[in-house]
Design a protein around this motif. Structure first.
Motif, PDB file in Angstrom:
ATOM      1  N   LEU A 283      -8.228   0.244   0.497  1.00 40.37           N
ATOM      2  CA  LEU A 283      -7.323  -0.425  -0.440  1.00 40.37           C
ATOM      3  C   LEU A 283      -8.102  -1.383  -1.342  1.00 40.37           C
ATOM      4  CD1 LEU A 283      -4.311  -0.856  -1.231  1.00 40.37           C
ATOM      5  CD2 LEU A 283      -4.225  -2.673   0.503  1.00 40.37           C
TER       6      LEU A 283
ATOM      7  N   ALA B 248       0.831  -1.207   0.000  1.00 41.51           N
ATOM      8  CA  ALA B 248       0.000   0.000   0.000  1.00 41.51           C
ATOM      9  C   ALA B 248       0.866   1.258   0.000  1.00 41.51           C
ATOM     10  CB  ALA B 248      -0.934  -0.016   1.210  1.00 41.51           C
TER      11      ALA B 248
ATOM     12  N   PHE C 171      -3.812   5.588   1.608  1.00 39.96           N
ATOM     13  CA  PHE C 171      -4.624   4.506   2.156  1.00 39.96           C
ATOM     14  C   PHE C 171      -4.640   4.510   3.681  1.00 39.96           C
ATOM     15  CE2 PHE C 171      -3.113   2.791  -1.986  1.00 39.96           C
ATOM     16  CZ  PHE C 171      -4.360   2.705  -2.610  1.00 39.96           C
TER      17      PHE C 171
ATOM     18  N   PRO D 126      -2.485   1.057   6.708  1.00 36.53           N
ATOM     19  CA  PRO D 126      -3.485   1.140   5.638  1.00 36.53           C
ATOM     20  C   PRO D 126      -4.862   0.666   6.097  1.00 36.53           C
ATOM     21  CG  PRO D 126      -1.499   0.035   4.877  1.00 36.53           C
ATOM     22  CD  PRO D 126      -1.373   0.167   6.352  1.00 36.53           C
TER      23      PRO D 126
ATOM     24  N   TYR E  15      -7.909  -1.363   5.125  1.00 37.29           N
ATOM     25  CA  TYR E  15      -8.108  -2.419   4.137  1.00 37.29           C
ATOM     26  C   TYR E  15      -9.248  -2.101   3.187  1.00 37.29           C
ATOM     27  CZ  TYR E  15      -8.799  -6.871   1.865  1.00 37.29           C
ATOM     28  OH  TYR E  15      -8.928  -7.842   0.903  1.00 37.29           O
TER      29      TYR E  15
ATOM     30  N   TRP F  78     -10.220   0.516  -4.042  1.00 40.03           N
ATOM     31  CA  TRP F  78      -9.379   0.951  -5.162  1.00 40.03           C
ATOM     32  C   TRP F  78      -9.027  -0.230  -6.057  1.00 40.03           C
ATOM     33  CZ3 TRP F  78      -4.185  -0.750  -5.483  1.00 40.03           C
ATOM     34  CH2 TRP F  78      -3.485  -0.267  -6.598  1.00 40.03           C
ATOM     35  N   SER F  79      -8.740  -1.382  -5.461  1.00 43.59           N
ATOM     36  CA  SER F  79      -8.273  -2.533  -6.247  1.00 43.59           C
ATOM     37  C   SER F  79      -9.349  -3.054  -7.186  1.00 43.59           C
ATOM     38  CB  SER F  79      -7.797  -3.657  -5.314  1.00 43.59           C
ATOM     39  OG  SER F  79      -8.887  -4.351  -4.714  1.00 43.59           O
TER      40      SER F  79
ATOM     41  N   LEU G 258      -8.204  -8.648  -2.097  1.00 40.98           N
ATOM     42  CA  LEU G 258      -7.845  -7.561  -2.996  1.00 40.98           C
ATOM     43  C   LEU G 258      -8.006  -8.015  -4.446  1.00 40.98           C
ATOM     44  CD1 LEU G 258      -4.607  -6.272  -1.219  1.00 40.98           C
ATOM     45  CD2 LEU G 258      -6.893  -5.237  -1.146  1.00 40.98           C
TER      46      LEU G 258
END
Length: 670
Positions: A47, A27, A38, A42, A44, A50-51, A447
C-alpha cells in the motif's frame, strides 16, 4: 514471522484486528475503485509503495474516501510535482472549520480538563454555536480572509473556538502558549501583524498560578495593528482590562457558522520554526493540505474516528496541539488538558485517560521514560480498558520505555513512536495498525511520504545512519514562509544541499526489515519534551546579563532517552560564575524565553568557538558530547579559534568518562 526475523517483537496485529482498521477499509475502497489487490488484510508495504509511486492517485482516493473532495480526477490532483512549489487540487475549494464541524454525533466534541476541576463535556452543537458566534464577532470587527488572529492562550476550549472561528471566515490563526515571555511572543507575533489578539490573564501550572496581565499589556502596546483584544478570564474572572472585549461578549450569541469556501491552498495557520539562526520563521500551512494530511495521519495511522476519545499532551506553542485539535476532522472527541504533565503525581496522564474514557493517549518520550524509571504500573492501578493506542513523539523513545508500555500499561495497545515536524504538521515516520511493534523502532514511513535515508553524496542507504529526506511532495508542506517573498529562506531551510529534495534535519536509519530508527536532530534545535525552541531565544535572554560576554547552548539527545541541555558561558573579565549568577541566568531564560528550556547546567568556559563567518559552532559541539570522534565532529580549519575546540573536546571526554563510571556510556554518534 519468527523472532529471528523480527527481533524484539512486542505486539502484532491479528488478521481480524487488521481487517477492522480504517487503513484496511481505505485499502479495500481503493482496490475496488482501481482494480488493485493489496491483500487481505492489506500488506502495508504494498500500500505504501503504491501511495508514493502514484501520489496523484493516492491523494485523490484519500480525498474521495474521506468525502473531503470526492470525484476529483487524477490529473487534477497534483498538477505540478516540484518541491517547493507543488500545486495541489487547483480550482477546488473547501474550509478546514467546515470539515471539522461537519459531524452530527451523540458524543461530545470536546472533553475539557484542568488541574482543578472534573472533566466537562462540550457537545458538537455547542461547539458549532460558539464558533459561529466568535466568527460573527470577528466579522463585526472587520476581520477578513487573510487577516491574522493571534492567540496567547493555554490548551483551553477558547483556543479551539477562536481558531475554528478564524478559520471559518478565512482568517489566519497563530498561537503562543502563555509560558512564553514577552520577547519570545513578539518575536513571533510582530512578524505577522495580527489584527485581533485573544489573550488569557494567567494560567495554573503544577498547582501554582502564573499571572500574565503585564505580558498581555506589553503585547497590546507592541502590536500596533491590533483592532481588538478579546480577554479570556482565567485567574481574575471579575476583571476586564480597559479597552478589551470580554470573551463572554464575543460568544454571547450562539449561531450556526457561515463557512467561507476557500481555495485549497488558502492559509490556515502560521506556526513557527525554532529560530535557531535568528527570528523564528513563520511557517504557513493551507486549509486543504492540512485537512487531507490529518485525515490520513490521525484517521489511517492512529486509527482514530467517531467514538474515539483522542488526547495528546501539548501546549498551543507545539504543533501537536494543532494536530490534536485536527482529530475533530475524523469525528473523534478531543480531550483538552490545561496543566502540568505530572500534576499532582507522575501518573497524571494515565489518571486522565481513566477519568475520561480515553481511547488514544499521545505524549512525549520523556514522560513515558520517566514513568518507566519510576516503576509505575498504571495498567494495574487505573482503568485503561478503553485505551487502544499510545503515541510518543518529541524525541526518540528508548527501548526500555517500549517494553514498559506493554508490561506496565497494556498488552494490546498499538504503541506508535513518531517522527515528524512543525514544518509539515504531521509525521514522516510512524505507526500503522497493520504492522507489528518492535523494540526501539518506528514502524515505517507514513502513506504518501516518500522518505529515505541518504548519505552525504545523496545516495539512499539501508542499515546505516543517513539524513532523513523526502523525495515526493506532501500536501501539508509549507505554502511559504511569512515575509519570504522570493522563497529564498524556504529553499535554504529544506532544499539544500539537494534542490528538489526535502532534507529535514533528522538522522534516520532504515533497517533491512524496513523499520526505522531516528537517532536525533542533525541541526541545533532545542527539543525538550517535544517543545522546540531556537537557541536565539536563549542567547537573547542570557546576553542581556552584563556578566556574560558570550554563550552557547546545546540540546544533546542521549541513547537512554535522556536529554542533556548545558549552557556554556564566557564571562566578562573579573566575573565569577557564582550561585547567584547561575540563578540570574536561569531566571532570565525562564522569564523571557521559556521555563521549559532552562538549562540543566551552566558551565563557565574560556570562550565560544565560531565559524569563520561568525556562527556559533552548535552542531559540532553537540556531536562531541554525543560521543562522536572529534576528527569527524569538528573541522578545526573552519573555526575561528582552534584552541577553544580543544577545551570542549576535553569537557566532552571527561563527561564521557563520568557517565561510563555510572554505567551510562553514550553511544558513538553518526
Amino acid at each position: 514471522m519468527t523472532g529471528h526475523e523480527q527481533p524484539g517483537l512486542l505486539w502484532t496485529p491479528t488478521p481480524e484486528s487488521a481487517r477492522g482498521t480504517r487503513a484496511a477499509d481505505f485499502a479495500r475502497w481503493v482496490g475496488r475503485r482501481r482494480g488493485l489487490d493489496f491483500g487481505d488484510p492489506p500488506d502495508y508495504d504494498t500500500l505504501w509503495r503504491w501511495s508514493v509511486e502514484h501520489p496523484d492517485q493516492f491523494w485523490a482516493d484519500l480525498a474521495g474516501w474521506s468525502r473531503v473532495l470526492p470525484g476529483v480526477p487524477d490529473d487534477e490532483v497534483l498538477t505540478d510535482r516540484r518541491m517547493p512549489g507543488a500545486v495541489w487540487f487547483p480550482g477546488r475549494r473547501l474550509n478546514y472549520a467546515e470539515q471539522a464541524l461537519r459531524w452530527d454525533l451523540a458524543g461530545p466534541a470536546l472533553v475539557v480538563v484542568d488541574e482543578d476541576h472534573a472533566p466537562v463535556e462540550v457537545s458538537w452543537a455547542q461547539l458549532r454555536g460558539q464558533v459561529g458566534a466568535f466568527a460573527a464577532t470577528l466579522r463585526r470587527l472587520g476581520v477578513r480572509a487573510g487577516d491574522r488572529v493571534a492567540g496567547y492562550l493555554p490548551n483551553v476550549p477558547e483556543a479551539v473556538v477562536a481558531f475554528l472561528g478564524a478559520a471559518s471566515i478565512g482568517a489566519v490563526w497563530s498561537s503562543c502558549a502563555p509560558d512564553f515571555g514577552t520577547r519570545a511572543v513578539l518575536d513571533r507575533f510582530a512578524q505577522i501583524e495580527p489584527v485581533v489578539l485573544v489573550s488569557i490573564d494567567g494560567y495554573r501550572f503544577n498547582g501554582r498560578e502564573h499571572d500574565r496581565r503585564d505580558v498581555v499589556a506589553e503585547l497590546r502596546t507592541a502590536l500596533p495593528g491590533l483592532r481588538a483584544t478579546i480577554a479570556v478570564p482565567r485567574l481574575h474572572p471579575a476583571e476586564v482590562p480597559a479597552g478589551t472585549l470580554p470573551w463572554a461578549e464575543a460568544v454571547r450569541e450562539p449561531q450556526e457558522p457561515v463557512f467561507e469556501p476557500l481555495p485549497f491552498d488558502h492559509p490556515l495557520w502560521i506556526v513557527y520554526s525554532s529560530g535557531t539562526t535568528g527570528l523564528p520563521k513563520g511557517i504557513v500551512h493551507g486549509h486543504g493540505g492540512i485537512v487531507l494530511e490529518e485525515r490520513k495521519f490521525v484517521g489511517l495511522h492512529l486509527d482514530v474516528g467517531p467514538g474515539d476519545r483522542f488526547f495528546w499532551y501539548a501546549s498551543t506553542a507545539w504543533i501537536m496541539w494543532n494536530i490534536s485539535v485536527s482529530a475533530l476532522l475524523t469525528g473523534a472527541t478531543v480531550i483538552l488538558y490545561d496543566g502540568a504533565p505530572t500534576y499532582p503525581d507522575l501518573d497524571a496522564q494515565f489518571a486522565l485517560a481513566a477519568s475520561t474514557g480515553m481511547t488514544y493517549l499521545g505524549t512525549s518520550a520523556g514522560y513515558l521514560t520517566a514513568c518507566e524509571r519510576a516503576g509505575l504500573r498504571p495498567g494495574k492501578t487505573r482503568d485503561l480498558s478503553r485505551l487502544s493506542g499510545v503515541g510518543s513523539t518529541g524525541s526518540p523513545l528508548p527501548a526500555a520505555a517500549y517494553r514498559w508500555v506493554y508490561d506496565a500499561v497494556k498488552q494490546d495497545v498499538v504503541l506508535g513512536s513518531t517522527s515528524g515536524g512543525t514544518d509539515v504538521a504531521t509525521a514522516f515516520i510512524g505507526a500503522s495498525p497493520l504492522l507489528p511493534v518492535t523494540v526501539g523502532e518506528l514502524q515505517r514511513p507514513l502513506l504518501g511520504v516518500a522518505a529515505a535515508a541518504w548519505d552525504d553524496d545523496g545516495r539512499p542507504v539501508v542499515g546505516e545512519v543517513g539524513e532523513l529526506v523526502v523525495t515526493e511532495p506532501m500536501p501539508s508542506m509549507p505554502l511559504y514562509f511569512w515575509n519570504d517573498a522570493d522563497g529564498r529562506r524556504y529553499r535554504e531551510a529544506y532544499f539544500e544541499p539537494w534542490p528538489g529534495v526535502w532534507r529535514h534535519g533528522d538522522w534516520l536509519e532504515v533497517t533491512e526489515r524496513g523499520t526505522c530508527i531516528i537517532t536525533g536532530r542533525s541541526d541545533s534545535t532545542l527539543n525538550r519534551g517535544g517543545v522546540r525552541m531556537g537557541t536565539a531565544d536563549i542567547y537573547a535572554a542570557v546576553e542581556a546579563i552584563p556578566a556574560v560576554l558570550d554563550c552557547v547552548v546545546l540540546g544533546v539527545e542521549e541513547p537512554d532517552g535522556g536529554y542533556w541541555m548545558p549552557l556554556f558561558v564566557q564571562l566578562t573579565p573579573g566575573a565569577q560564575l557564582t550561585d547567584e549568577l547561575v540563578a540570574e541566568i536561569k531566571t532570565a531564560i525562564r522569564r523571557t524565553a521559556s521555563p521549559r528550556h532552562v538549562p540543566d547546567q551552566v558551565i563557565a568556559v574560556p570562550g565560544v568557538p565560531h565559524t569563520r563567518t561568525g556562527k556559533r559552532l552548535e552542531v559540532p559541539l553537540k556531536r562531541l558530547f554525543q560521543g562522536v570522534d572529534p576528527a569527524k565532529a569538528v573541522n578545526k580549519g573552519a573555526v575561528d579559534d582552534e584552541a577553544l575546540v580543544d577545551h570542549y573536546i576535553g569537557l566532552a571526554q571527561r563527561r564521557m568518562s563520568r557517565e561510563a563510571g555510572r554505567g551510562h556510556v553514550p553511544a558513538p554518534g553518526a
